[in-house]
Design a protein around this motif. Structure first.
Motif, PDB file in Angstrom:
ATOM      1  N   GLY A  81       0.978  -1.162   0.122  1.00 57.55           N
ATOM      2  CA  GLY A  81       0.121   0.019  -0.138  1.00 57.55           C
ATOM      3  C   GLY A  81       0.763   1.165   0.006  1.00 57.55           C
ATOM      4  N   VAL A  82       1.866   1.274   0.864  1.00 58.54           N
ATOM      5  CA  VAL A  82       2.859   2.430   1.056  1.00 58.54           C
ATOM      6  C   VAL A  82       3.543   2.641  -0.661  1.00 58.54           C
ATOM      7  N   LYS A  83       4.053   1.640  -1.248  1.00 57.53           N
ATOM      8  CA  LYS A  83       4.664   1.777  -2.347  1.00 57.53           C
ATOM      9  C   LYS A  83       3.556   2.352  -3.649  1.00 57.53           C
ATOM     10  N   SER A  84       2.221   1.836  -3.308  1.00 58.14           N
ATOM     11  CA  SER A  84       1.267   2.363  -4.335  1.00 58.14           C
ATOM     12  C   SER A  84       0.921   3.572  -3.967  1.00 58.14           C
ATOM     13  N   GLY A  85       1.127   4.311  -2.847  1.00 58.86           N
ATOM     14  CA  GLY A  85       0.755   5.513  -2.813  1.00 58.86           C
ATOM     15  C   GLY A  85       2.023   6.634  -2.776  1.00 58.86           C
ATOM     16  N   ILE A  86       3.224   6.300  -3.296  1.00 62.78           N
ATOM     17  CA  ILE A  86       4.181   6.945  -3.389  1.00 62.78           C
ATOM     18  C   ILE A  86       3.732   8.221  -4.356  1.00 62.78           C
ATOM     19  N   SER A  87       3.313   7.615  -5.640  1.00 60.84           N
ATOM     20  CA  SER A  87       3.112   9.012  -6.448  1.00 60.84           C
ATOM     21  C   SER A  87       2.171   9.944  -5.843  1.00 60.84           C
ATOM     22  N   ILE A  88       1.152   9.403  -5.022  1.00 55.42           N
ATOM     23  CA  ILE A  88       0.032  10.361  -4.360  1.00 55.42           C
ATOM     24  C   ILE A  88       1.033  11.394  -3.521  1.00 55.42           C
ATOM     25  N   ALA A  89       1.843  10.776  -2.940  1.00 57.25           N
ATOM     26  CA  ALA A  89       2.589  11.596  -1.765  1.00 57.25           C
ATOM     27  C   ALA A  89       3.560  12.333  -2.464  1.00 57.25           C
ATOM     28  N   ILE A  90       4.086  12.079  -3.679  1.00 55.27           N
ATOM     29  CA  ILE A  90       4.752  13.282  -4.327  1.00 55.27           C
ATOM     30  C   ILE A  90       4.080  14.434  -4.768  1.00 55.27           C
ATOM     31  N   GLY A  91       2.852  13.917  -5.298  1.00 53.12           N
ATOM     32  CA  GLY A  91       1.824  14.906  -5.746  1.00 53.12           C
ATOM     33  C   GLY A  91       1.440  16.044  -4.672  1.00 53.12           C
ATOM     34  N   TYR A  92       1.379  15.317  -3.458  1.00 52.70           N
ATOM     35  CA  TYR A  92       0.706  16.013  -2.050  1.00 52.70           C
ATOM     36  C   TYR A  92       1.605  17.069  -1.705  1.00 52.70           C
ATOM     37  N   ILE A  93       2.717  16.764  -1.601  1.00 54.37           N
ATOM     38  CA  ILE A  93       3.946  17.549  -0.954  1.00 54.37           C
ATOM     39  C   ILE A  93       3.952  19.051  -1.330  1.00 54.37           C
ATOM     40  N   PRO A  94       3.947  19.217  -2.813  1.00 52.71           N
ATOM     41  CA  PRO A  94       4.039  20.730  -3.107  1.00 52.71           C
ATOM     42  C   PRO A  94       2.476  21.388  -2.881  1.00 52.71           C
ATOM     43  N   ILE A  95       1.337  20.523  -2.910  1.00 55.35           N
ATOM     44  CA  ILE A  95      -0.047  21.429  -2.786  1.00 55.35           C
ATOM     45  C   ILE A  95      -0.035  21.761  -1.085  1.00 55.35           C
ATOM     46  N   ALA A  96       0.605  20.780  -0.163  1.00 50.68           N
ATOM     47  CA  ALA A  96       0.718  21.003   1.181  1.00 50.68           C
ATOM     48  C   ALA A  96       1.502  22.091   1.575  1.00 50.68           C
ATOM     49  N   ILE A  97       2.434  22.295   0.795  1.00 50.54           N
ATOM     50  CA  ILE A  97       3.422  23.480   0.887  1.00 50.54           C
ATOM     51  C   ILE A  97       2.644  24.582   0.718  1.00 50.54           C
ATOM     52  N   THR A  98       2.077  24.656  -0.389  1.00 51.82           N
ATOM     53  CA  THR A  98       1.209  25.860  -0.653  1.00 51.82           C
ATOM     54  C   THR A  98       0.172  26.189   0.433  1.00 51.82           C
ATOM     55  N   PHE A  99      -0.446  25.011   0.816  1.00 51.82           N
ATOM     56  CA  PHE A  99      -1.497  25.263   2.015  1.00 51.82           C
ATOM     57  C   PHE A  99      -0.843  25.786   3.167  1.00 51.82           C
TER      58      PHE A  99
END
Length: 252
Positions: free
Chosen positions: A28-46
């Protein structure tokens, strides 16, 4: 002798079960790595937007820890910055995130039947649009709750990590740049909305109706007593109701 063999078999089954859980968690962690990469810049913006809006750091951190819903956090920060009441913020974010009830209900049909209610509650908290999409597209007829836990975990950690970075950067960048970051909120929503508008006429119509109603509530003096928070709630509910009447069935 027989009892000893039974105990050994039980121990082996237990070890196998634990190993299976660990394997599914890692999967599950491996499947979510692409999601994590996409979340980080949006969370930084938040984090930057929250900082530039004057939201206390602890409030921003707790929002990512306890709410964990990007769109709701962005709109919540915007409402707080404009002095909206607690009820307005709760109602707006509730309507915005109502789809999560549907996503959680849908995934319960795909997760193993023997999953405990406590674990299902934890999984429901971590479901986002992206993790729901990954889980729904799994080829397996049934998915392990531990796979879902790993998927949600990596998304949750990345979102909170990005929030911390954004808040940290907010202390380092000039105040003029922090103030300009407020436009990132609107840019994000426009970026999310435009692809859906291009592909779907119902989305375009409902969006236009919501904008039109909100403009009426803002510019007509008769409705001047209505705050921004309630304007968003009224516009959303009325536009959704009209959309349900105009498009009662899913457009193919």
């Amino acid at each position: 002798m027989v009892e000893k063999n039974i105990v050994e078999v039980d121990k082996n089954d237990s070890k196998t079960n634990i190993n299976d859980r660990g394997a599914e968690l890692i999967k599950g962690v491996k499947s979510g790595i692409s999601i994590a990469i996409g979340y980080i810049p949006i969370a930084i913006t938040f984090g930057l937007v929250a900082k530039s809006s004057g939201i206390p750091n602890m409030v921003s951190i707790l929002m990512s820890l306890l709410i964990f819903a990007g769109a709701s956090q962005f709109i919540g920060v915007n409402l707080m910055a404009h002095g909206a009441t607690g009820l307005e913020i709760v109602m707006t974010t509730f309507i915005l995130n109502f789809r999560h009830f549907l996503m959680s209900s849908s995934l319960t049909q795909k997760i193993y039947d023997k999953t405990t209610k406590k674990l299902l509650s934890v999984l429901a908290f971590g479901i986002t649009d992206e993790t729901f999409a990954v889980a729904s597209l799994c080829s397996e007829e049934r998915i392990s709750p531990w796979f879902m836990l790993g998927l949600n975990f990596i998304a949750f950690i990345s979102w909170n990590f990005g929030t911390w970075i954004g808040i940290f950067l907010g202390d380092a960048i000039p105040s003029s740049l922090k103030t300009s970051m407020n436009i990132a909120l609107y840019a994000m929503f426009i970026g999310l909305l435009l692809p859906a508008i291009k592909e779907s006429k119902p989305v375009f119509v409902v969006t236009f109706i919501a904008i039109f109603i909100n403009c009426l509530l803002k510019w007509i003096p008769l409705f001047s007593f209505i705050s921004m928070g309630w304007s968003i709630i009224i516009s959303t509910v009325v536009a959704a109701a009209i959309g349900a009447v105009l498009y009662p069935k899913e457009v193919e």
